[in-house]
Design a protein around this motif. Structure first.
Motif, mmCIF file in Angstrom:
data_model
loop_
_atom_site.group_PDB
_atom_site.id
_atom_site.type_symbol
_atom_site.label_atom_id
_atom_site.label_comp_id
_atom_site.label_asym_id
_atom_site.label_seq_id
_atom_site.Cartn_x
_atom_site.Cartn_y
_atom_site.Cartn_z
ATOM 1 N N TYR A 110 0.791 -1.282 0.147
ATOM 2 C CA TYR A 110 0.041 -0.026 -0.131
ATOM 3 C C TYR A 110 0.991 1.228 -0.146
ATOM 4 O O TYR A 110 0.516 2.280 -0.741
ATOM 5 N N VAL B 285 -1.797 6.623 5.718
ATOM 6 C CA VAL B 285 -2.521 5.354 5.472
ATOM 7 C C VAL B 285 -4.172 5.403 5.719
ATOM 8 O O VAL B 285 -4.937 5.507 4.756
ATOM 9 N N GLU C 27 -5.811 7.789 2.803
ATOM 10 C CA GLU C 27 -6.133 7.363 1.599
ATOM 11 C C GLU C 27 -7.154 6.263 2.018
ATOM 12 O O GLU C 27 -8.148 5.985 0.951
ATOM 13 N N LEU C 28 -7.058 5.455 2.806
ATOM 14 C CA LEU C 28 -8.259 4.276 2.917
ATOM 15 C C LEU C 28 -9.677 4.774 3.089
ATOM 16 O O LEU C 28 -10.447 4.334 2.642
ATOM 17 N N CYS C 29 -9.857 5.791 3.559
ATOM 18 C CA CYS C 29 -11.176 6.669 3.866
ATOM 19 C C CYS C 29 -11.401 7.544 2.895
ATOM 20 O O CYS C 29 -12.229 8.480 2.956
ATOM 21 N N PHE D 245 -7.043 -2.095 9.749
ATOM 22 C CA PHE D 245 -6.385 -1.077 8.380
ATOM 23 C C PHE D 245 -6.182 -2.137 7.446
ATOM 24 O O PHE D 245 -6.357 -1.711 6.095
ATOM 25 N N TRP D 246 -5.319 -3.280 7.669
ATOM 26 C CA TRP D 246 -4.766 -3.867 6.726
ATOM 27 C C TRP D 246 -5.747 -4.793 5.828
ATOM 28 O O TRP D 246 -5.693 -5.092 4.681
ATOM 29 N N SER E 119 -8.819 -3.717 5.316
ATOM 30 C CA SER E 119 -9.433 -2.620 4.463
ATOM 31 C C SER E 119 -8.602 -2.229 3.482
ATOM 32 O O SER E 119 -8.877 -1.986 2.219
ATOM 33 N N ALA E 120 -7.215 -2.288 3.663
ATOM 34 C CA ALA E 120 -6.246 -1.664 2.666
ATOM 35 C C ALA E 120 -6.193 -2.993 1.674
ATOM 36 O O ALA E 120 -5.878 -2.433 0.216
ATOM 37 N N LYS F 109 -9.479 -2.420 -0.591
ATOM 38 C CA LYS F 109 -9.356 -1.115 -1.308
ATOM 39 C C LYS F 109 -8.353 -1.287 -2.575
ATOM 40 O O LYS F 109 -8.711 -0.956 -3.621
#
Length: 451
Positions: free
Chosen positions: A85, A98, A101-103, A384-385, A387-388, A391
């Motif tokens: 990512y 991070v 960018e994720l949201c 987070f990961w 979700s990463a 995405k």
């Protein structure tokens, strides 16, 4: 993949009316593979290794080893997702970037993650203040524990005034080296001594180990033991800072494989060997169940790691705050200016004051590990990961390896939510139980908290 070039900012130094050719520079994006590996090792080969024997005493030998392997595999996998990512978004420098960018470039998400990163690191710094007083008092209680905490905090504060990771390589080697020596003293010491500290006889204080969780283990104890293991492995919050500061960030997986191999070996050996000799008498930190001079040597060897790792977390936190005040092109980041250094010193001072307050206001080790793990490790280690990955691979046909990894990503998110909810409940309940039984000292106390 994107390769980020090393950047060296230079300015001409002016003295009097004459210009000098002397160049003043502050290097960013300068980490080598060796330096990145060293920083990962100093992040993971830390005092929390000594929490594994206690976790194994709660989960049992097989339960502890299986948990260690599963958490290690999750950490390696999620760290590689994070690296990918970061490579896709080379402007990312910390965990808040991070989240942004994720949201969908949400400023609210960035702010929440930034606060979470700062609090996570400051709590860990506070943990090191507390751990320092435990080690010093184990060597021999002489005067007020709260004052010892202040002294340890001031030492770490002074060492935190540097502004670059590249200068930390030597300190990282000392930290990992002394912790490795401590590991050997703890493991060998438990193998040599006749009985662990606190032993009376096998009837009153049995030292037998069990394959699975011993009879009478409560749900709160089991979750706390799990969270202690998760805490030791969950260091992803610092990875964007390391990747963003590397000359060749595509080399990061090599550093990750090396450090993870060392971690699994050390953590498992420490937990299994010490637990096999102490049984339910295992302590956290693990040197508390040693007797004689082995305990004193092991306690002394933890101090360099306590100090250096505390400094590392301070550096990451201070840089994250500093970078929000000054842009990458700012002269205050590129050169040695009064304003730049004044801001830096102010930031470092503020976070260490908070860390000292936390370390003394929450005077316990295992429960504080659990709190940090549940509140922050749930997001930075799992949610987070998962979700990463989803995405980064959105829109791909749901088949083959992508289908398997998508399912794993959803599981990771679910595990993170479980840790956040149930883990936080168990951590708080464990704290309440600790106060109720009087097993921990009162906040800001001068009393002896050593073994």
């Amino acid at each position: 993949m994107v390769k980020t070039d090393s950047r060296v900012f230079q300015v001409t130094k002016v003295t009097g009316d004459d210009e000098s050719s002397e160049m003043v520079e502050i290097r960013e994006r300068s980490l080598t593979l060796v330096q990145a590996t060293s920083l990962l090792l100093v992040e993971y080969v830390v005092l929390a290794i000594l929490a594994f024997p206690w976790s194994y005493s709660i989960l049992g030998m097989a339960g502890g080893i299986i948990t260690t392997m599963i958490v290690a595999a999750c950490t390696l996998y999620t760290s590689l997702i994070l690296w990918r990512y970061c490579m896709r978004h080379p402007h990312i420098r910390d965990i808040a970037d991070v989240a942004y960018e994720l949201c969908g470039k949400s400023r609210i998400a960035w702010t929440a993650a930034f606060i979470g990163l700062a609090l996570n690191n400051i709590f860990i710094m506070g943990l090191h203040v507390n751990a320092g007083t435990v080690a010093i008092n184990t060597l021999g209680y002489t005067f007020c524990s709260a004052l010892w905490g202040l002294i340890i905090g001031v030492i770490m504060y002074a060492g935190s005034l540097v502004r670059g990771f590249s200068k930390a390589e030597f300190a990282a080697a000392i930290s990992a080296g002394t912790m490795l020596l401590c590991f050997f003293f703890v493991v060998i010491g438990h193998g040599i001594q006749d009985h662990p500290n606190g032993f009376i006889n096998e009837m009153q204080t049995p030292t037998k180990w069990t394959v699975w969780a011993p009879e009478g283990t409560t749900f709160v104890q089991g979750i706390s033991a799990l969270l202690n293991i998760i805490y030791t492995f969950t260091g992803q919050a610092l990875i964007p800072s390391f990747v963003g500061d590397m000359k060749n960030p595509e080399e990061f997986p090599t550093a990750l494989y090396i450090s993870m191999s060392v971690e699994v070996l050390l953590f498992t050996i420490c937990g299994a060997v010490v637990y096999s000799t102490t049984g339910p008498l295992a302590t956290t930190p693990g040197y508390g169940s040693l007797t004689g001079w082995f305990r004193y040597v092991a306690a002394a060897l933890t101090l360099p790691t306590i100090i250096i790792v505390g400094m590392l977390y301070s550096l990451v936190t201070s840089r994250a705050l500093f970078f929000q005040i000054f842009s990458e092109k700012s002269i205050h980041r590129r050169t040695h200016t009064v304003k730049g250094w004044g801001t830096w010193v102010g930031i470092v001072t503020a976070i260490w004051v908070l860390a000292y307050i936390i370390g003394e206001a929450i005077p316990f080790f295992s429960d504080l590990l659990s709190v940090i793990s549940s509140l922050f490790g749930s997001w930075f280690g799992f949610i987070f990961w998962g979700s990463a990955y989803l995405k980064m691979n959105r829109g791909k046909p749901f088949r083959g390896l992508h289908a398997i990894e998508s399912i794993i990503a959803v599981i990771l998110i679910g595990v993170g939510i479980f840790i956040l909810g149930v883990g936080t409940y168990a951590s708080v309940q464990s704290i309440i139980n600790s106060y109720a039984t009087g097993s921990i000292k009162s906040p800001f106390s001068c009393s002896d908290n050593g073994f």
